[in-house]
Design a protein around this motif. Sequence first.
Motif, PDB file in Angstrom:
ATOM      1  N   GLY A 125       0.822  -1.203   0.000  1.00 58.45           N
ATOM      2  CA  GLY A 125       0.000   0.000   0.000  1.00 58.45           C
ATOM      3  C   GLY A 125       0.850   1.244   0.000  1.00 58.45           C
ATOM      4  O   GLY A 125       2.070   1.208  -0.189  1.00 58.45           O
ATOM      5  N   GLY A 126       0.177   2.362   0.258  1.00 61.11           N
ATOM      6  CA  GLY A 126       0.874   3.633   0.380  1.00 61.11           C
ATOM      7  C   GLY A 126       1.593   4.086  -0.863  1.00 61.11           C
ATOM      8  O   GLY A 126       2.536   4.886  -0.797  1.00 61.11           O
ATOM      9  N   LEU A 127       1.167   3.605  -2.046  1.00 59.75           N
ATOM     10  CA  LEU A 127       1.866   3.983  -3.281  1.00 59.75           C
ATOM     11  C   LEU A 127       1.397   5.355  -3.744  1.00 59.75           C
ATOM     12  O   LEU A 127       0.211   5.585  -3.960  1.00 59.75           O
ATOM     13  CB  LEU A 127       1.628   2.929  -4.372  1.00 59.75           C
ATOM     14  CG  LEU A 127       2.486   3.050  -5.633  1.00 59.75           C
ATOM     15  CD1 LEU A 127       2.638   1.680  -6.299  1.00 59.75           C
ATOM     16  CD2 LEU A 127       1.898   4.026  -6.653  1.00 59.75           C
ATOM     17  N   PHE A 128       2.351   6.253  -3.894  1.00 55.46           N
ATOM     18  CA  PHE A 128       2.045   7.583  -4.433  1.00 55.46           C
ATOM     19  C   PHE A 128       3.204   8.030  -5.300  1.00 55.46           C
ATOM     20  O   PHE A 128       4.376   7.948  -4.904  1.00 55.46           O
ATOM     21  CB  PHE A 128       1.813   8.601  -3.317  1.00 55.46           C
ATOM     22  CG  PHE A 128       1.428   9.959  -3.843  1.00 55.46           C
ATOM     23  CD1 PHE A 128       0.135  10.199  -4.290  1.00 55.46           C
ATOM     24  CD2 PHE A 128       2.356  10.988  -3.905  1.00 55.46           C
ATOM     25  CE1 PHE A 128      -0.227  11.444  -4.801  1.00 55.46           C
ATOM     26  CE2 PHE A 128       2.002  12.238  -4.408  1.00 55.46           C
ATOM     27  CZ  PHE A 128       0.714  12.467  -4.851  1.00 55.46           C
ATOM     28  N   LEU A 129       2.866   8.498  -6.491  1.00 54.07           N
ATOM     29  CA  LEU A 129       3.852   9.006  -7.444  1.00 54.07           C
ATOM     30  C   LEU A 129       3.556  10.477  -7.709  1.00 54.07           C
ATOM     31  O   LEU A 129       2.407  10.850  -7.941  1.00 54.07           O
ATOM     32  CB  LEU A 129       3.776   8.207  -8.751  1.00 54.07           C
ATOM     33  CG  LEU A 129       4.742   8.594  -9.875  1.00 54.07           C
ATOM     34  CD1 LEU A 129       6.185   8.398  -9.428  1.00 54.07           C
ATOM     35  CD2 LEU A 129       4.457   7.777 -11.129  1.00 54.07           C
ATOM     36  N   HIS A 130       4.570  11.312  -7.618  1.00 53.01           N
ATOM     37  CA  HIS A 130       4.409  12.749  -7.847  1.00 53.01           C
ATOM     38  C   HIS A 130       3.735  12.986  -9.202  1.00 53.01           C
ATOM     39  O   HIS A 130       4.101  12.356 -10.203  1.00 53.01           O
ATOM     40  CB  HIS A 130       5.769  13.431  -7.801  1.00 53.01           C
ATOM     41  CG  HIS A 130       5.701  14.921  -7.741  1.00 53.01           C
ATOM     42  ND1 HIS A 130       5.382  15.704  -8.830  1.00 53.01           N
ATOM     43  CD2 HIS A 130       5.880  15.784  -6.704  1.00 53.01           C
ATOM     44  CE1 HIS A 130       5.396  16.973  -8.489  1.00 53.01           C
ATOM     45  NE2 HIS A 130       5.694  17.056  -7.199  1.00 53.01           N
ATOM     46  N   PRO A 131       2.739  13.882  -9.246  1.00 53.22           N
ATOM     47  CA  PRO A 131       2.025  14.120 -10.511  1.00 53.22           C
ATOM     48  C   PRO A 131       2.939  14.466 -11.676  1.00 53.22           C
ATOM     49  O   PRO A 131       2.619  14.172 -12.834  1.00 53.22           O
ATOM     50  CB  PRO A 131       1.092  15.290 -10.169  1.00 53.22           C
ATOM     51  CG  PRO A 131       0.872  15.177  -8.697  1.00 53.22           C
ATOM     52  CD  PRO A 131       2.166  14.665  -8.142  1.00 53.22           C
ATOM     53  N   GLY A 132       4.080  15.074 -11.396  1.00 52.84           N
ATOM     54  CA  GLY A 132       4.998  15.455 -12.467  1.00 52.84           C
ATOM     55  C   GLY A 132       5.809  14.308 -13.033  1.00 52.84           C
ATOM     56  O   GLY A 132       6.554  14.490 -13.995  1.00 52.84           O
ATOM     57  N   GLU A 133       5.655  13.106 -12.465  1.00 57.17           N
ATOM     58  CA  GLU A 133       6.453  11.961 -12.906  1.00 57.17           C
ATOM     59  C   GLU A 133       5.592  10.803 -13.406  1.00 57.17           C
ATOM     60  O   GLU A 133       6.087   9.686 -13.514  1.00 57.17           O
ATOM     61  CB  GLU A 133       7.348  11.461 -11.765  1.00 57.17           C
ATOM     62  CG  GLU A 133       8.260  12.513 -11.164  1.00 57.17           C
ATOM     63  CD  GLU A 133       9.347  12.987 -12.125  1.00 57.17           C
ATOM     64  OE1 GLU A 133       9.499  12.393 -13.210  1.00 57.17           O
ATOM     65  OE2 GLU A 133      10.033  13.960 -11.775  1.00 57.17           O
ATOM     66  N   ARG A 134       4.317  11.063 -13.685  1.00 61.83           N
ATOM     67  CA  ARG A 134       3.415   9.965 -14.038  1.00 61.83           C
ATOM     68  C   ARG A 134       3.523   9.598 -15.511  1.00 61.83           C
ATOM     69  O   ARG A 134       2.578   9.667 -16.284  1.00 61.83           O
ATOM     70  CB  ARG A 134       1.983  10.321 -13.632  1.00 61.83           C
ATOM     71  CG  ARG A 134       1.854  10.353 -12.112  1.00 61.83           C
ATOM     72  CD  ARG A 134       0.511  10.767 -11.612  1.00 61.83           C
ATOM     73  NE  ARG A 134       0.528  10.819 -10.152  1.00 61.83           N
ATOM     74  CZ  ARG A 134      -0.449  11.297  -9.394  1.00 61.83           C
ATOM     75  NH1 ARG A 134      -1.554  11.755  -9.967  1.00 61.83           N
ATOM     76  NH2 ARG A 134      -0.348  11.316  -8.083  1.00 61.83           N
ATOM     77  N   ALA A 135       4.717   9.240 -15.881  1.00 59.04           N
ATOM     78  CA  ALA A 135       4.997   8.795 -17.244  1.00 59.04           C
ATOM     79  C   ALA A 135       6.258   7.951 -17.182  1.00 59.04           C
ATOM     80  O   ALA A 135       7.009   7.987 -16.216  1.00 59.04           O
ATOM     81  CB  ALA A 135       5.187   9.994 -18.179  1.00 59.04           C
ATOM     82  N   GLY A 136       6.463   7.167 -18.217  1.00 57.11           N
ATOM     83  CA  GLY A 136       7.699   6.401 -18.305  1.00 57.11           C
ATOM     84  C   GLY A 136       7.739   5.148 -17.459  1.00 57.11           C
ATOM     85  O   GLY A 136       8.811   4.589 -17.234  1.00 57.11           O
ATOM     86  N   GLY A 137       6.579   4.719 -16.953  1.00 52.59           N
ATOM     87  CA  GLY A 137       6.537   3.459 -16.223  1.00 52.59           C
ATOM     88  C   GLY A 137       7.015   3.521 -14.793  1.00 52.59           C
ATOM     89  O   GLY A 137       7.293   2.482 -14.182  1.00 52.59           O
ATOM     90  N   LEU A 138       7.083   4.726 -14.209  1.00 52.75           N
ATOM     91  CA  LEU A 138       7.581   4.834 -12.838  1.00 52.75           C
ATOM     92  C   LEU A 138       6.583   4.277 -11.824  1.00 52.75           C
ATOM     93  O   LEU A 138       6.981   3.759 -10.779  1.00 52.75           O
ATOM     94  CB  LEU A 138       7.918   6.291 -12.513  1.00 52.75           C
ATOM     95  CG  LEU A 138       9.125   6.857 -13.266  1.00 52.75           C
ATOM     96  CD1 LEU A 138       9.354   8.315 -12.895  1.00 52.75           C
ATOM     97  CD2 LEU A 138      10.377   6.038 -12.985  1.00 52.75           C
ATOM     98  N   GLY A 139       5.285   4.386 -12.125  1.00 52.20           N
ATOM     99  CA  GLY A 139       4.290   3.772 -11.248  1.00 52.20           C
ATOM    100  C   GLY A 139       4.458   2.263 -11.190  1.00 52.20           C
ATOM    101  O   GLY A 139       4.328   1.650 -10.126  1.00 52.20           O
ATOM    102  N   LEU A 140       4.768   1.671 -12.323  1.00 46.36           N
ATOM    103  CA  LEU A 140       5.006   0.225 -12.385  1.00 46.36           C
ATOM    104  C   LEU A 140       6.269  -0.147 -11.625  1.00 46.36           C
ATOM    105  O   LEU A 140       6.322  -1.183 -10.951  1.00 46.36           O
ATOM    106  CB  LEU A 140       5.116  -0.213 -13.847  1.00 46.36           C
ATOM    107  CG  LEU A 140       5.058  -1.719 -14.130  1.00 46.36           C
ATOM    108  CD1 LEU A 140       3.690  -2.273 -13.778  1.00 46.36           C
ATOM    109  CD2 LEU A 140       5.366  -1.993 -15.605  1.00 46.36           C
TER     110      LEU A 140
END
Length: 338
Positions: A125-140
């Motif tokens: 849990g607790g997964l959060f990705l900065h809105p400015g980085e939501r590309a390039g597969g960083l969420g994965l």
Amino acid sequence: MTFRLRAAQIGDLEHLYEMAKLTGGGFTNLPADRAALTRKLERAEEAFARTENTLGDDVFTLVLENSENGQVRGTCQLFTQVGQQWPFYSYRLTTLTQHSQELDRTVRAELLSLVTDLEGSSEVGGLFLHPGERAGGLGLLLARSRYLFIAMHRARFADRILAELRGVIDDRGGSPFWDGVAGRFFGMTFQEADYFNAINGNQFIADLMPKHPVYIAMLNGEARKVIGVPHPSGRAAMRMLENENFAYEGYVDIFDGGPTMTTRTDSVKSIAEAAEKTLSATDLDDGERALVATGKLGEFRSAYGMRHIGDDGTIAIDAECAEALGVAKGDSVWSVAR
């Protein structure tokens, strides 16, 4: 630009606080409260330092770092065994079937029953990705690196694992599910209850929540239609969980009605397919795209890279990945295909 996931440290407090202010509510594991975040980081520090390779009540916090400038741009957490300090509550959707011979009619009523079925499970849990980085597969990278961490520390995690997805939040920051169910008993807005839970835990649920099942037919339409529905921003996360063999089995969050996904830990695809191998080279020019990780506990690091597994069972990776992980020929790394 190379990103890597690493163990969180006390010095990451301000980075986490700034990201917490961007969550928009409904994100219990990342409260915009410095004191609560400090306690979380201190607990993670204790978890990374615990030497017994056994299942305990640990919370591991990881952060996504730009390896070139040190900026922290995301975070995620792993809970080794939920429901140890206080009960882990969920609603479970059930059906009650009743039949009247006189009317020759069968009625099936859907219910929400307050349960603690999932106590003792591990949680991602607790997964959060900065809105400015939501590309390039960083969420994965954030999501799947947690499974590599589990594979590398399997004895510290339970045999069942869950993931809670944030439920639907309306334009004013409220929850239709909370307003239609629990909010009627607590005299608190969703944001007040969510914040209190993030800071103090959910024992107040045990104290005040009615223990009898709730008939869904008695809820208003807005509450009914969001039961088990993820927040629009969480739909991709739900698909990723399904790709990892998680499934929705009728458990929903008691605050916002979002779905809870569950599976057996060893059935998680990235855990089952993760493998440890010795590095034979760190100058690979071409190969299979992969997630690569190294290091135990507080030394854990993971990053994207290219890999080639040789006939002798060793692995070669590219120079950029090797630099991000700080590894050299002869070191041990874990990997899974991207």
